[in-house]
Design a protein around this motif. Structure first.
Motif, PDB file in Angstrom:
ATOM      1  N   GLU A 184     -15.900   9.365 -24.604  1.00  0.00           N
ATOM      2  CA  GLU A 184     -15.564   9.774 -23.239  1.00  0.00           C
ATOM      3  C   GLU A 184     -16.070   8.822 -22.147  1.00  0.00           C
ATOM      4  O   GLU A 184     -15.307   8.473 -21.242  1.00  0.00           O
ATOM      5  N   PRO A 185     -17.323   8.358 -22.194  1.00  0.00           N
ATOM      6  CA  PRO A 185     -17.762   7.447 -21.130  1.00  0.00           C
ATOM      7  C   PRO A 185     -16.999   6.125 -21.128  1.00  0.00           C
ATOM      8  O   PRO A 185     -16.736   5.553 -20.065  1.00  0.00           O
ATOM      9  N   GLU A 186     -16.642   5.620 -22.309  1.00  0.00           N
ATOM     10  CA  GLU A 186     -15.898   4.360 -22.380  1.00  0.00           C
ATOM     11  C   GLU A 186     -14.499   4.534 -21.804  1.00  0.00           C
ATOM     12  O   GLU A 186     -13.996   3.642 -21.101  1.00  0.00           O
ATOM     13  N   ALA A 187     -13.869   5.662 -22.082  1.00  0.00           N
ATOM     14  CA  ALA A 187     -12.554   5.937 -21.501  1.00  0.00           C
ATOM     15  C   ALA A 187     -12.643   5.972 -19.980  1.00  0.00           C
ATOM     16  O   ALA A 187     -11.793   5.415 -19.272  1.00  0.00           O
ATOM     17  N   ALA A 188     -13.679   6.610 -19.469  1.00  0.00           N
ATOM     18  CA  ALA A 188     -13.870   6.691 -18.021  1.00  0.00           C
ATOM     19  C   ALA A 188     -14.033   5.307 -17.409  1.00  0.00           C
ATOM     20  O   ALA A 188     -13.464   5.001 -16.349  1.00  0.00           O
ATOM     21  N   ALA A 189     -14.803   4.457 -18.065  1.00  0.00           N
ATOM     22  CA  ALA A 189     -15.042   3.110 -17.540  1.00  0.00           C
ATOM     23  C   ALA A 189     -13.749   2.316 -17.434  1.00  0.00           C
ATOM     24  O   ALA A 189     -13.496   1.633 -16.425  1.00  0.00           O
ATOM     25  N   LEU A 190     -12.895   2.399 -18.454  1.00  0.00           N
ATOM     26  CA  LEU A 190     -11.646   1.644 -18.439  1.00  0.00           C
ATOM     27  C   LEU A 190     -10.683   2.178 -17.383  1.00  0.00           C
ATOM     28  O   LEU A 190      -9.940   1.415 -16.761  1.00  0.00           O
ATOM     29  N   CYS A 191     -10.703   3.487 -17.150  1.00  0.00           N
ATOM     30  CA  CYS A 191      -9.856   4.049 -16.101  1.00  0.00           C
ATOM     31  C   CYS A 191     -10.319   3.576 -14.723  1.00  0.00           C
ATOM     32  O   CYS A 191      -9.508   3.173 -13.892  1.00  0.00           O
ATOM     33  N   CYS A 192     -11.628   3.632 -14.504  1.00  0.00           N
ATOM     34  CA  CYS A 192     -12.157   3.226 -13.191  1.00  0.00           C
ATOM     35  C   CYS A 192     -11.917   1.748 -12.934  1.00  0.00           C
ATOM     36  O   CYS A 192     -11.648   1.344 -11.794  1.00  0.00           O
ATOM     37  N   ARG A 193     -11.992   0.942 -13.971  1.00  0.00           N
ATOM     38  CA  ARG A 193     -11.697  -0.477 -13.801  1.00  0.00           C
ATOM     39  C   ARG A 193     -10.241  -0.659 -13.369  1.00  0.00           C
ATOM     40  O   ARG A 193      -9.936  -1.463 -12.477  1.00  0.00           O
ATOM     41  N   SER A 194      -9.332   0.091 -13.961  1.00  0.00           N
ATOM     42  CA  SER A 194      -7.917   0.019 -13.572  1.00  0.00           C
ATOM     43  C   SER A 194      -7.714   0.487 -12.136  1.00  0.00           C
ATOM     44  O   SER A 194      -6.918  -0.081 -11.384  1.00  0.00           O
ATOM     45  N   LEU A 195      -8.447   1.537 -11.747  1.00  0.00           N
ATOM     46  CA  LEU A 195      -8.350   2.045 -10.372  1.00  0.00           C
ATOM     47  C   LEU A 195      -8.822   1.003  -9.366  1.00  0.00           C
ATOM     48  O   LEU A 195      -8.206   0.821  -8.307  1.00  0.00           O
ATOM     49  N   GLU A 196      -9.899   0.312  -9.698  1.00  0.00           N
ATOM     50  CA  GLU A 196     -10.422  -0.704  -8.785  1.00  0.00           C
ATOM     51  C   GLU A 196      -9.478  -1.900  -8.683  1.00  0.00           C
ATOM     52  O   GLU A 196      -9.295  -2.470  -7.609  1.00  0.00           O
ATOM     53  N   ILE A 197      -8.860  -2.263  -9.802  1.00  0.00           N
ATOM     54  CA  ILE A 197      -7.891  -3.362  -9.775  1.00  0.00           C
ATOM     55  C   ILE A 197      -6.682  -2.978  -8.918  1.00  0.00           C
ATOM     56  O   ILE A 197      -6.160  -3.780  -8.150  1.00  0.00           O
ATOM     57  N   GLU A 198      -6.248  -1.723  -9.049  1.00  0.00           N
ATOM     58  CA  GLU A 198      -5.120  -1.245  -8.247  1.00  0.00           C
ATOM     59  C   GLU A 198      -5.448  -1.297  -6.760  1.00  0.00           C
ATOM     60  O   GLU A 198      -4.612  -1.687  -5.938  1.00  0.00           O
ATOM     61  N   LYS A 199      -6.681  -0.916  -6.388  1.00  0.00           N
ATOM     62  CA  LYS A 199      -7.088  -0.987  -4.979  1.00  0.00           C
ATOM     63  C   LYS A 199      -7.007  -2.423  -4.470  1.00  0.00           C
ATOM     64  O   LYS A 199      -6.519  -2.698  -3.371  1.00  0.00           O
ATOM     65  N   LYS A 200      -7.472  -3.353  -5.290  1.00  0.00           N
ATOM     66  CA  LYS A 200      -7.452  -4.757  -4.887  1.00  0.00           C
ATOM     67  C   LYS A 200      -6.021  -5.244  -4.691  1.00  0.00           C
ATOM     68  O   LYS A 200      -5.707  -5.939  -3.720  1.00  0.00           O
ATOM     69  N   ASP A 201      -5.142  -4.854  -5.625  1.00  0.00           N
ATOM     70  CA  ASP A 201      -3.743  -5.278  -5.536  1.00  0.00           C
ATOM     71  C   ASP A 201      -3.064  -4.722  -4.289  1.00  0.00           C
ATOM     72  O   ASP A 201      -2.137  -5.332  -3.746  1.00  0.00           O
ATOM     73  N   LYS A 202      -3.506  -3.551  -3.820  1.00  0.00           N
ATOM     74  CA  LYS A 202      -2.922  -2.929  -2.639  1.00  0.00           C
ATOM     75  C   LYS A 202      -3.603  -3.375  -1.346  1.00  0.00           C
ATOM     76  O   LYS A 202      -3.282  -2.877  -0.269  1.00  0.00           O
TER      77      LYS A 202
ATOM     78  N   VAL B 202     -10.605  14.241 -14.348  1.00  0.00           N
ATOM     79  CA  VAL B 202      -9.482  13.719 -15.141  1.00  0.00           C
ATOM     80  C   VAL B 202      -9.616  12.222 -15.428  1.00  0.00           C
ATOM     81  O   VAL B 202      -8.733  11.635 -16.052  1.00  0.00           O
ATOM     82  N   ILE B 203     -10.699  11.611 -15.006  1.00  0.00           N
ATOM     83  CA  ILE B 203     -10.905  10.180 -15.233  1.00  0.00           C
ATOM     84  C   ILE B 203     -10.980   9.878 -16.731  1.00  0.00           C
ATOM     85  O   ILE B 203     -10.385   8.914 -17.222  1.00  0.00           O
ATOM     86  N   VAL B 204     -11.715  10.698 -17.480  1.00  0.00           N
ATOM     87  CA  VAL B 204     -11.827  10.492 -18.932  1.00  0.00           C
ATOM     88  C   VAL B 204     -10.455  10.614 -19.587  1.00  0.00           C
ATOM     89  O   VAL B 204     -10.083   9.811 -20.452  1.00  0.00           O
ATOM     90  N   LEU B 205      -9.696  11.608 -19.173  1.00  0.00           N
ATOM     91  CA  LEU B 205      -8.374  11.862 -19.744  1.00  0.00           C
ATOM     92  C   LEU B 205      -7.439  10.676 -19.517  1.00  0.00           C
ATOM     93  O   LEU B 205      -6.779  10.187 -20.443  1.00  0.00           O
TER      94      LEU B 205
END
Length: 710
Positions: free
Chosen positions: A331-349, A556-559
Motif C-alpha cells: 500500500e505505501p509503495e502504491a501511494a508513492a507512485l500515485c503521488c509522483r504521477s500527481l506531481e508530474i501532472e501539476k508540473k505539466d499543467k 483513494v491514493i493507494v487505490l
C-alpha cells in the motif's frame, strides 16, 4: 484427450462446465466450449508434468496441483471418466520422464554420458548450457501477460474500494483512472464502501458494503429470527495482522460471536463481490472485455507477514482471480507512485508542484494511515521513475479504528454501558447512522472547536430511562446534549486521539533517526485516517523541518497507485529484508559457493544457514540467493524448511527463541536413479519469492513452490 469437465471457478459460482484438451506436451488447455478451429486460443492453460493428482471419495471429483503450485479442481461426469483423465496424466509424465518408470539401468537416468560431462572442463559455455541458463532465468520470473485493462482492489479493515483503467488510457494519461464510488456508480471522486459482508444461513451471498449494513439492520427489526441465522462479518481484516502463527484453517466469528466460518472463505466472498462489480462496470466501457483480459492488483499492508500475503493470494484465487492474473501491491509503495504521477501532472499543467519530493535521488517516507494499521516505508526515487526501499517496512496497529473504539468507549462512559448496548442491539438502523456520523466527526475534528454528534431519538429515549440528567456526573461540564446533539469539549477529544498520535509521531521520529533515512526530506500522508485534520496538524507541527504532503482524497491514493503499479513492468526495483531468512542444515553438510569454493558446517543438526541477511537489499526480478541441495536416489521431491529471525544478529541454531519457521520450499522431481545435486535459485518477483532448481548433470529445470501458509 479432450472433453467436458466441471471446473471449480470461485466461491460464488462453484463448478461450471468447461472443455478441456490435454496435449502431448503436458499442457491442459481450457476452452469455454469445444473449439471450432485448430489454432483457437485457450482461455487458460496449465502444465501437468510432475503434477500431483488427488481424488475425492465421491468418485467424480479430483484436484490437479501443478509443480508450480497452481491448482485445478475438477469434477468428471462419472468415476470411469475420471480414471481415464488420471491415467492419461500418468502416461504423459512417463513420456517426459521415462527414468521415473524405467526398469533398465542402461536406459534413461544418468549413464556414462552424464559422468563424462561432469569431468570435462569446457573453455566456454556450450549453446545448450546457454539455453538452459536462459530457461532457468525465465522460469524464475512471472512476466505480465498482455492485457487490456488493470483493475485494483483496495481491501481495507474498515472500507474497501476498486478502480480500473485501460491500457490505452494509461498510455495517454496514467491518472485517467475510474474509481468505483459505492454500488453502481463511477466517479473521479471516490467514496469507499464499508468492508461488511452478509451471508444467508446457508453461507450464500446476500450483500456487501452499505447494502449489507442496511439489509442486516432491516432484518434485525422485521425478521430477527432469520437475522440471527445469517452470517454478518465486519472489521475482520486485522486478524491477519494480529495472528503471528497464521494458518489457512483460521476461522473468524461473525457479529454474534456464536457462528464462525473459514476466514479464507470470508475474504474470498468479499473479493469476489468487488471483482464482479468492477468487471461489470468495466465491461460497460469496453463491451468486448473478458475476465482474462484484466490484470488484477490487490493491495496489502507492507508490514504484513509473508503468511498474510499468501493468505490474500489464496483468497483471491478462491474468488476466481488466478495467480497468473494477480499482483500484490504494498500500500505505501502504491501511494508513492500515485503521488509522483500527481506531481508530474501539476508540473505539466504549469501549477506549483512539490516535485522535489519525487525527483530522481530524493528520499521520502510514506505513512499510510489506514483503518487498522499504520504502514510506514522509506523510499528513494530512481532516475527511471521507479522506486526502491531504503529501510524495511514497519508500523503498528494505530489506525483510525483505534479512535472509533475509543469514541464508543466514551459514549459508554457518558451514557452507561448497558444503555449503549441495548440501543445498539435493538435499533440497528439508528446504530449504523451513529457509526457513520462518528466516522465523519473523526475525520473533520480539529483542536479548536467542540465535537458535535447527532444522536438518534432511540438512543435519547434509552438514556432518559436510565438517567434523567442524560450525562454521567463525571462528564458534566465536558459534554452536554443540545437539540438532540451531543457536544464534547476539545480537551476530551484530544485525549482520545493522543495515544494514536503519540505512537505514530514517536515511531516516525524513531525511523528518521536511523542512518538509512538521514537524507529523507519529505513525509507523504495517505489513507483514510489522513483525512483527520487533528492528526495531520500534529504531524506537520512536529516535523516542521520536513515537507509534509497530504494530497486531496488521501483515502483513494493507494487505490489509484495500485492501478498505476499494475500497468508498470517493474514499479519497485528493490526492497530491504525485514528478517534474517535461513534454512535448517543437517549435520556435516557442505554447501557450494559460486566462486567454486565450499563451505563446511559443523555436525549440529540444528544449524541456521542464512540465505538472506536482515537489512540486505532484495532486487526485484533478480536472483536473491542460490545454493546447492543434495538429492538421494529415487527422491520424488525436495522439501526445504524456511526460518526467520528479527534479531540484529542471525541465529546459529533454529531452536533459538528468536528463530521461527515461516514456510517451506517444495520442488517436485522425477525419481533420479543416482544421487545428484540441485542448484536452487530464489528470486523476488515483486512481493513474492520464486524458486527454480536445476539438476547438475542434465541441466533440467524444475519450478519450486515457496509457501508461507500451512
Amino acid at each position: 484427450m479432450e472433453g467436458t469437465l466441471k471446473r471449480r471457478i470461485s466461491f460464488f459460482t462453484g463448478y461450471q462446465d468447461k472443455w478441456f484438451v490435454l496435449a502431448d506436451d503436458g499442457n491442459i488447455k481450457q476452452f469455454e466450449r469445444q473449439p471450432t478451429e485448430t489454432n483457437q486460443k485457450p482461455k487458460w492453460t496449465m502444465n501437468i508434468i510432475l503434477a500431483d493428482v488427488t481424488t475425492k471419495d465421491d468418485g467424480i471429483r479430483f484436484v490437479v496441483t501443478a509443480s508450480n503450485g497452481r491448482t485445478l479442481k475438477l469434477k468428471a461426469p462419472n468415476t470411469e471418466e475420471r480414471e481415464k483423465w488420471i491415467k492419461l496424466f500418468k502416461i504423459i509424465n512417463e513420456k517426459h520422464f521415462p527414468l521415473i518408470y524405467s526398469k533398465k539401468e542402461d536406459k534413461g537416468g544418468f549413464g556414462a554420458k552424464a559422468e563424462e560431462q561432469k569431468n570435462v572442463v569446457h573453455s566456454e559455455v556450450s549453446s545448450a548450457e546457454k539455453r538452459s541458463q536462459e530457461l532457468f532465468k525465465n522460469m524464475s520470473l512471472k512476466p505480465k501477460r498482455n492485457y487490456t485493462m488493470v483493475a485494483a482492489i483496495d481491501f481495507g479493515s474498515a472500507y474497501s474500494g476498486t478502480a480500473f483503467s485501460s491500457k490505452s488510457d494509461f498510455t495517454r494519461n496514467p491518472l485517467h483512472i475510474c474509481v468505483m464510488e459505492g454500488v453502481g456508480k463511477i466517479s473521479t471522486m471516490s467514496t469507499k464502501i464499508p468492508t461488511v459482508l452478509l451471508l444467508n444461513p446457508d453461507k450464500k451471498f446476500e450483500a456487501f458494503g452499505n447494502e449489507a449494513e442496511e439489509k442486516y439492520a432491516r432484518l434485525t427489526i422485521n425478521d430477527p429470527q432469520y437475522a440471527n441465522q445469517c452470517y454478518y462479518f465486519t472489521r475482520f481484516k486485522m486478524q491477519l495482522y494480529n495472528n503471528r502463527n497464521l494458518k489457512k484453517s483460521l476461522t473468524i466469528k461473525d457479529i454474534s460471536g456464536k457462528k464462525e466460518m473459514k476466514a479464507v472463505d470470508v475474504f474470498a466472498a468479499c473479493i469476489e463481490y468487488l471483482k464482479n462489480a468492477t468487471f461489470t462496470r468495466a465491461k460497460e466501457q469496453i463491451p468486448s472485455l473478458e475476465e482474462e483480459d484484466i490484470h488484477w492488483v490487490l493491495t496489502v499492508p507492507a508490514i504484513w507477514t509473508e503468511a498474510a500475503r499468501q493468505f490474500m493470494i489464496d483468497a483471491a484465487e478462491k474468488s476466481g482471480i488466478y495467480e497468473d492474473n494477480l499482483t500484490l501491491a504494498l500500500e505505501p509503495e502504491a501511494a508513492a507512485l500515485c503521488c509522483r504521477s500527481l506531481e508530474i501532472e501539476k508540473k505539466d499543467k504549469g501549477q506549483s508542484p512539490q516535485l522535489g519530493s519525487f525527483s530522481p535521488g530524493s528520499r521520502f517516507l510514506v505513512v499510510d494511515l489506514g483503518g487498522g494499521t499504520v504502514d510506514i516505508t522509506a523510499n528513494e526515487v530512481m532516475t527511471t521513475g521507479q522506486i526502491k526501499e531504503i529501510h524495511s517496512a514497519s508500523g503498528g496497529p494505530w489506525g483510525g479504528n483505534m479512535i472509533n473504539t475509543k469514541m464508543w468507549s466514551l459514549l459508554r462512559e457518558i451514557f452507561g454501558t448497558e444503555v449503549v448496548s441495548t440501543f445498539s442491539l435493538n435499533n440497528r438502523d439508528d446504530y449504523l447512522d451513529l457509526v457513520r456520523d462518528i466516522e465523519r466527526q473523526k475525520r473533520s475534528f480539529n483542536s479548536d472547536s467542540k465535537c458535535t454528534i447527532e444522536l438518534p431519538s432511540s438512543l435519547i429515549i434509552e438514556v432518559k430511562k436510565s438517567n434523567p440528567d442524560m450525562v454521567a456526573e463525571k462528564y458534566k461540564g465536558k459534554a452536554e446534549i443540545k437539540k438532540k446533539k451531543l457536544q464534547i469539549i476539545p480537551e476530551v477529544l484530544k485525549s482520545i486521539f493522543k495515544e494514536s498520535i503519540d505512537k505514530i509521531i514517536g515511531y516516525v521520529q524513531k525511523l528518521l533517526n536511523e542512518p538509512e533515512t538521514s537524507k529523507v526530506k519529505s513525509i507523504l500522508l495517505v489513507g483514510g485516517y489522513a483525512s483527520c485534520g487533528l492528526l495531520v496538524h500534529a504531524i506537520k507541527e512536529h516535523f516542521n523541518h520536513l515537507t509534509v504532503i497530504c494530497p486531496l482524497q488521501p483515502d483513494v491514493i493507494v487505490l489509484k497507485g495500485a492501478v498505476i503499479m499494475g500497468h508498470m513492468e517493474t514499479p519497485v526495483v528493490g526492497r530491504m529484508a525485514k528478517y534474517h531468512y535461513g534454512i535448517a542444515l543437517a549435520g556435516g553438510e557442505q554447501k557450494s559457493n559460486f566462486d567454486g569454493s565450499h563451505t563446511s558446517f559443523p555436525t549440529s543438526p540444528q544449524e541456521f544457514y542464512t540465505i538472506i541477511p536482515k537489512g540486505s537489499p532484495i532486487q526485484v526480478n533478480e536472483v536473491v540467493t542460490e545454493y546447492d541441495f543434495p538429492i538421494d536416489v529415487y527422491q520424488e521431491e525436495a522439501n526445504i524448511q524456511i526460518y526467520a529471525s528479527e534479531d540484529k544478529q542471525a541465529p546459529k541454531l533454529i531452536s533459538e527463541e528468536s528463530c521461527r519457521k515461516i514456510g517451506h520450499i517444495r520442488i517436485k522431481l522425477p525419481r533420479f536413479r543416482r544421487t545428484t545435486k540441485l542448484r536452487i535459485v530464489i528470486s523476488n518477483d515483486e512481493t513474492e519469492f520464486k524458486v527454480v532448481a536445476r539438476e547438475e548433470h542434465t541441466g533440467k529445470c524444475f519450478v519450486g513452490v515457496c509457501r508461507f501458509l500451512d
